[in-house]
Design an enzyme around this catalytic site. Structure first.
Site, PDB file in Angstrom:
ATOM      1  N   HIS A 169     -13.624 -33.558  14.344  1.00 37.95           N
ATOM      2  CA  HIS A 169     -12.343 -34.037  13.827  1.00 37.95           C
ATOM      3  C   HIS A 169     -12.508 -34.449  12.373  1.00 37.95           C
ATOM      4  O   HIS A 169     -13.618 -34.490  11.827  1.00 37.95           O
ATOM      5  CB  HIS A 169     -11.848 -35.225  14.654  1.00 37.95           C
ATOM      6  CG  HIS A 169     -12.750 -36.419  14.576  1.00 37.95           C
ATOM      7  ND1 HIS A 169     -13.958 -36.481  15.247  1.00 37.95           N
ATOM      8  CD2 HIS A 169     -12.644 -37.592  13.888  1.00 37.95           C
ATOM      9  CE1 HIS A 169     -14.555 -37.632  14.988  1.00 37.95           C
ATOM     10  NE2 HIS A 169     -13.782 -38.323  14.157  1.00 37.95           N
TER      11      HIS A 169
ATOM     12  N   ASP B 265     -11.071 -37.674   9.765  1.00 35.43           N
ATOM     13  CA  ASP B 265     -10.566 -39.030   9.986  1.00 35.43           C
ATOM     14  C   ASP B 265      -9.178 -39.302   9.426  1.00 35.43           C
ATOM     15  O   ASP B 265      -8.548 -40.292   9.821  1.00 35.43           O
ATOM     16  CB  ASP B 265     -11.551 -40.053   9.411  1.00 35.43           C
ATOM     17  CG  ASP B 265     -12.779 -40.222  10.301  1.00 35.43           C
ATOM     18  OD1 ASP B 265     -12.738 -39.770  11.460  1.00 35.43           O
ATOM     19  OD2 ASP B 265     -13.782 -40.799   9.831  1.00 35.43           O
TER      20      ASP B 265
ATOM     21  N   HIS C 134     -16.498 -33.700  11.354  1.00 30.23           N
ATOM     22  CA  HIS C 134     -17.704 -34.240  11.978  1.00 30.23           C
ATOM     23  C   HIS C 134     -17.453 -34.516  13.454  1.00 30.23           C
ATOM     24  O   HIS C 134     -16.305 -34.557  13.908  1.00 30.23           O
ATOM     25  CB  HIS C 134     -18.149 -35.527  11.279  1.00 30.23           C
ATOM     26  CG  HIS C 134     -17.086 -36.590  11.271  1.00 30.23           C
ATOM     27  ND1 HIS C 134     -16.038 -36.596  10.365  1.00 30.23           N
ATOM     28  CD2 HIS C 134     -16.883 -37.690  12.070  1.00 30.23           C
ATOM     29  CE1 HIS C 134     -15.253 -37.630  10.592  1.00 30.23           C
ATOM     30  NE2 HIS C 134     -15.734 -38.309  11.635  1.00 30.23           N
TER      31      HIS C 134
ATOM     32  N   ARG D 249     -25.404 -45.188  23.625  1.00 26.10           N
ATOM     33  CA  ARG D 249     -25.507 -45.051  22.163  1.00 26.10           C
ATOM     34  C   ARG D 249     -24.507 -46.022  21.540  1.00 26.10           C
ATOM     35  O   ARG D 249     -23.308 -45.919  21.764  1.00 26.10           O
ATOM     36  CB  ARG D 249     -25.175 -43.611  21.768  1.00 26.10           C
ATOM     37  CG  ARG D 249     -25.052 -43.318  20.283  1.00 26.10           C
ATOM     38  CD  ARG D 249     -24.430 -41.938  20.155  1.00 26.10           C
ATOM     39  NE  ARG D 249     -24.394 -41.412  18.814  1.00 26.10           N
ATOM     40  CZ  ARG D 249     -23.419 -41.610  17.951  1.00 26.10           C
ATOM     41  NH1 ARG D 249     -22.394 -42.386  18.275  1.00 26.10           N
ATOM     42  NH2 ARG D 249     -23.454 -41.041  16.758  1.00 26.10           N
TER      43      ARG D 249
END
Length: 603
Positions: free
Chosen positions: A489, A491, A561, A571
C-alpha cells in the site's frame, strides 16, 4: 432512519410515563425514566431489526457518511463516465460539509470548466428540507415578495427545529470508554461524549452552501421582522425583533428596529416578548456551552493561566502603558520559546550522539527516493518495556476499525493508541512512565527524520500506534507467500493495480512522512519490504526488524511498501505517521502531554 424514529418516540413516551418514583428524589425519577426509555428503544429496534438489533455500525462508517465520503467516490465515478453535471453535484455535496477540502474544490472547478456545467445549476444533493425552504424564503425576500418570505421562513424554522432534534437524538450512540470506570464516572463520560456531538448540531445545520453561516439561526428573525412589517403585522414584527435580541442582546440593528417600532409604529414594550421556542433553544445552547467549557477546563488537566487571552492580560494594565507592556510580554514569551527550542534541539542532538544512532541503509541500498533505515533509536530496556505494554494495555484491532485481523486471517493484530494509554494512566492501570516513554521515543524519531531529510517545514504527528502482529500457529503451515502480513500500500493514496495512486479518501491524504520503530526480532518472517508494484511478489528492498531499528520514508506513491507474512511469534513496532499540515496534528498526543504535565505538577 428507524434509529431516529425509535429514539424520538421513546424519549417522548418516557417523559409521559407514570413513575413509581414520583414522590422520591429527582435522581430516582431520572433513572426510572431512563429504564423506561431503554426498554422502549430495545422493543422498537427489535420490531424493525429482529435478531440483528444488536449489530452496531462502526463509528468510522458513521463518520464516513457524516463527511459525505460516498459522494467522494461518486464524483470520481461520474467523472470517469463523463457525467460532469452529476460529478459536480457530488463534489458540491462533499464541499457542503468539508468546505476546506482542497482536492474537491479543485475537482469542482475542473468539472465546471470542462463539462461545461453551469455553476448556478450545481446542487447539494443532501440539502435538508429546512435548507430548501430557507433558500426559497431568501429568494422571495430578494424579490420583495414578503408574504412568501414569511411562509417559507416560518416553515423552514419549524423544520430546522425538527432537524436539530433529530441531530441530537442521533448523538446518543454506543461509546467505548476504553477503560472500566465506576457507575457515576461512566454516566458522566457517556453524557460528555453525546454532549460533544450535540454541540455540533447547530454548527452542522448552519452549513447550507459549503460554509458555516455564524448567524444562521438569528437570520430567520431578521428576515421575519422586516417581512411582517411590510405585511402590516407590527406585533409579529416586534416579536421577531425581540427574538433576535434574545439571541444577540447587543445587536445594534435590532436595537434600532425596536426604537423605530416604539417611536413610529406605536408599539409598546409588551410587544417585545421573544418566542418561547427561541428562549428554550438559546438557554439550552448557553447551558451546554458553559458546561463544556467547565469540562474542558477541569478535565483536560489545563492550568487557568493557559487559557488567559492576550486581551484579558492587556485589560488588567493601566491604560497609558497597555500596549508597551503587552509587546514586552509577547517579546519575552517569544524569547523564552526560542531559548526552549534551541535547548531542545541541542538536547536531542546530544541524545542521538550518545545513543550511537547510525544509518545502515540509504536510498541507494533501498532502491528508491526518500527512504532510510537506521539503528539505535531505542535501548534493549526501552524495547522490552514497550513490548510488555502491549500485553498489558493492547486491544484487538488496527486502531481505525478495530478488526482483529485487518490484513490477513492468519494473524492477530493488537495495539495501543495514545488515547488508550492516556486513559489507562488516568485510571492508574499503567504507570505514567510508560506513556512518557512512548512520547520520548517517538519524538526522538520525528526529530531525526526532520534532520535526515533536511525538511524546511516541521513534521507534526498525525497518528501513533504501538502494535504487534501475532502468527496463528494453525494457519502458518503451507501459508502462501502472497498472503502478506500487511498488503502492499501507499500511506497517503489508494494504490491501484495499474500503478496509479489516487489521492482521495479513504486514503489519509494529509500524511507526508512515515516511520516504523521496531521493538523485537523474536519471530519468523515479518520483513518490511519496498516493492515495485501492488502484488508484492518482487521487492526493491527488504528490512529485517530488530530492537531500535527505524525505517523512515515519504508517504507518497514513490514508496509502496508492505510486510511479509509473520510465520511464528509476535512482531512488535511503533508506527508513526507525520504531516506538514498542523490542522491534522494528533489531538491524542496533546492530551497525553497535558495529562503528564498535570501529574508531574501534582507530584
Amino acid at each position: 432512519m428507524f434509529h431516529l424514529r425509535c429514539r424520538s418516540k421513546c424519549s417522548n413516551e418516557s417523559e409521559k410515563s407514570n413513575l413509581i418514583s414520583a414522590k422520591l428524589s429527582e435522581d430516582d425519577r431520572f433513572y426510572e425514566r431512563a429504564v423506561y426509555n431503554t426498554l422502549c428503544v430495545v422493543k422498537c429496534k427489535k420490531s424493525v431489526l429482529g435478531s440483528r438489533m444488536d449489530r452496531l455500525v462502526e463509528g468510522m462508517i458513521n463518520e464516513d457518511f457524516d463527511r459525505r465520503k460516498p459522494y467522494d467516490y461518486l464524483q470520481l465515478c461520474y467523472f470517469k463516465m463523463d457525467m460532469f453535471k452529476k460529478a459536480a453535484d457530488a463534489a458540491a455535496t462533499v464541499l457542503a460539509v468539508q468546505p476546506e477540502h482542497e482536492v474537491m474544490k479543485s475537482n469542482l472547478k475542473y468539472y465546471l470548466a470542462e463539462g461545461p456545467v453551469n455553476a448556478e445549476e450545481v446542487v447539494n444533493l443532501e440539502l435538508q428540507e429546512y435548507g430548501k425552504e430557507y433558500i426559497l424564503g431568501n429568494v422571495a425576500y430578494n424579490n420583495e415578495d414578503y408574504k412568501a418570505t414569511i411562509t417559507h421562513m416560518e416553515k423552514s424554522l419549524s423544520l430546522f427545529y425538527e432537524a436539530y432534534s433529530a441531530c441530537r437524538h442521533l448523538c446518543e450512540n454506543p461509546f467505548d470508554q476504553g477503560w472500566f470506570p465506576d457507575f457515576i464516572s461512566s454516566l458522566a463520560n457517556h453524557y460528555t461524549f453525546t454532549l460533544r456531538c450535540k454541540r455540533r448540531c447547530t454548527w452542522q445545520l448552519s452549513n447550507l452552501f459549503g460554509e458555516i453561516k455564524d448567524d444562521f439561526f438569528y437570520s430567520y428573525f431578521n428576515y421575519l421582522q422586516y417581512s411582517y412589517y411590510q405585511e402590516g403585522d407590527t406585533k409579529a414584527a416586534c416579536e421577531a425583533v425581540a427574538s433576535a435580541l434574545f439571541i444577540n442582546p447587543v445587536d445594534e440593528v435590532q436595537l434600532r428596529n425596536k426604537q423605530f417600532f416604539i417611536r413610529d409604529e406605536g408599539a409598546s414594550e409588551d410587544y417585545f416578548v421573544p418566542r418561547k421556542d427561541v428562549v428554550a433553544f438559546i438557554e439550552r445552547e448557553d447551558f451546554e456551552e458553559r458546561l463544556m467549557e467547565f469540562i474542558e477546563t477541569n478535565f483536560l488537566f489545563l492550568k487557568d493561566d493557559e487559557f488567559e487571552d492576550d486581551d484579558d492580560i492587556d485589560a488588567k494594565l493601566p491604560l497609558g502603558i497597555r500596549k508597551s507592556k503587552k509587546i514586552k510580554s509577547l517579546e519575552h514569551r517569544i524569547s523564552e520559546n526560542a531559548k526552549a527550542a534551541r535547548k531542545r534541539a541541542v538536547d536531542q542532538f546530544k541524545t542521538v550522539s550518545q545513543m550511537g544512532i547510525r544509518v545502515i541503509m540509504t536510498e541507494r541500498e533501498l532502491g528508491g527516493p526518500k527512504r532510510m533505515v537506521a539503528d539505535g533509536f531505542a535501548s534493549v530496556l526501552e524495547c522490552m518495556v514497550l513490548t510488555e505494554l502491549t500485553k498489558l494495555a493492547a486491544v484487538e484491532g488496527d486502531g481505525y476499525k478495530h478488526s482483529s485481523s485487518p490484513h490477513t486471517p492468519a494473524e492477530n493484530f493488537h495495539g495501543v493508541t495514545l488515547a488508550r494509554a492516556g486513559l489507562m494512566v488516568h485510571a492508574n492501570l499503567i504507570s505514567k512512565e510508560a506513556l512518557e516513554l512512548i512520547l520520548k521515543v517517538t519524538e526522538r524519531c520525528r526529530d531525526y527524520l526532520e534532520r535526515y531529510f533536511n525538511l524546511i517545514d516541521p513534521l507534526y504527528f498525525a497518528f501513533t500506534h504501538l502494535v504487534c502482529r501475532t502468527a496463528k500457529p494453525e494457519m502458518s503451515v503451507n501459508r502462501s507467500a502472497s498472503d502478506l502480513s500487511h498488503e502492499v500500500h501507499v500511506d497517503n493514496c489508494l494504490l491501484q493495480d495499474s500503478g496509479e495512486c489516487l489521492r482521495v479518501p479513504p486514503a489519509y491524504t494529509y500524511r507526508d512522512y512515515s516511520a516504523l520503530l521496531y521493538l523485537n526480532d523474536e519471530f519468523q518472517g515479518g520483513d518490511f519490504i519496498f516493492t515495485h508494484d501492488r502484488s508484492g511478489l518482487s521487492h526493491q528492498a527488504a528490512v529485517h526488524p530488530k530492537c531500535g531499528r527505524m525505517v523512515g520514508f515519504s508517504s507518497g506513491p514513490e514508496n509502496p511498501h508492505g510486510v511479509l507474512p509473520v510465520l511464528d511469534g509476535s512482531r512488535c513496532a511503533l508506527g508513526m505517521w507525520f504531516t506538514h499540515d498542523e490542522t491534522f496534528k494528533e489531538y491524542e498526543r496533546t492530551l497525553a502531554e497535558k495529562l503528564l504535565n498535570k501529574l508531574n505538577i501534582d507530584t
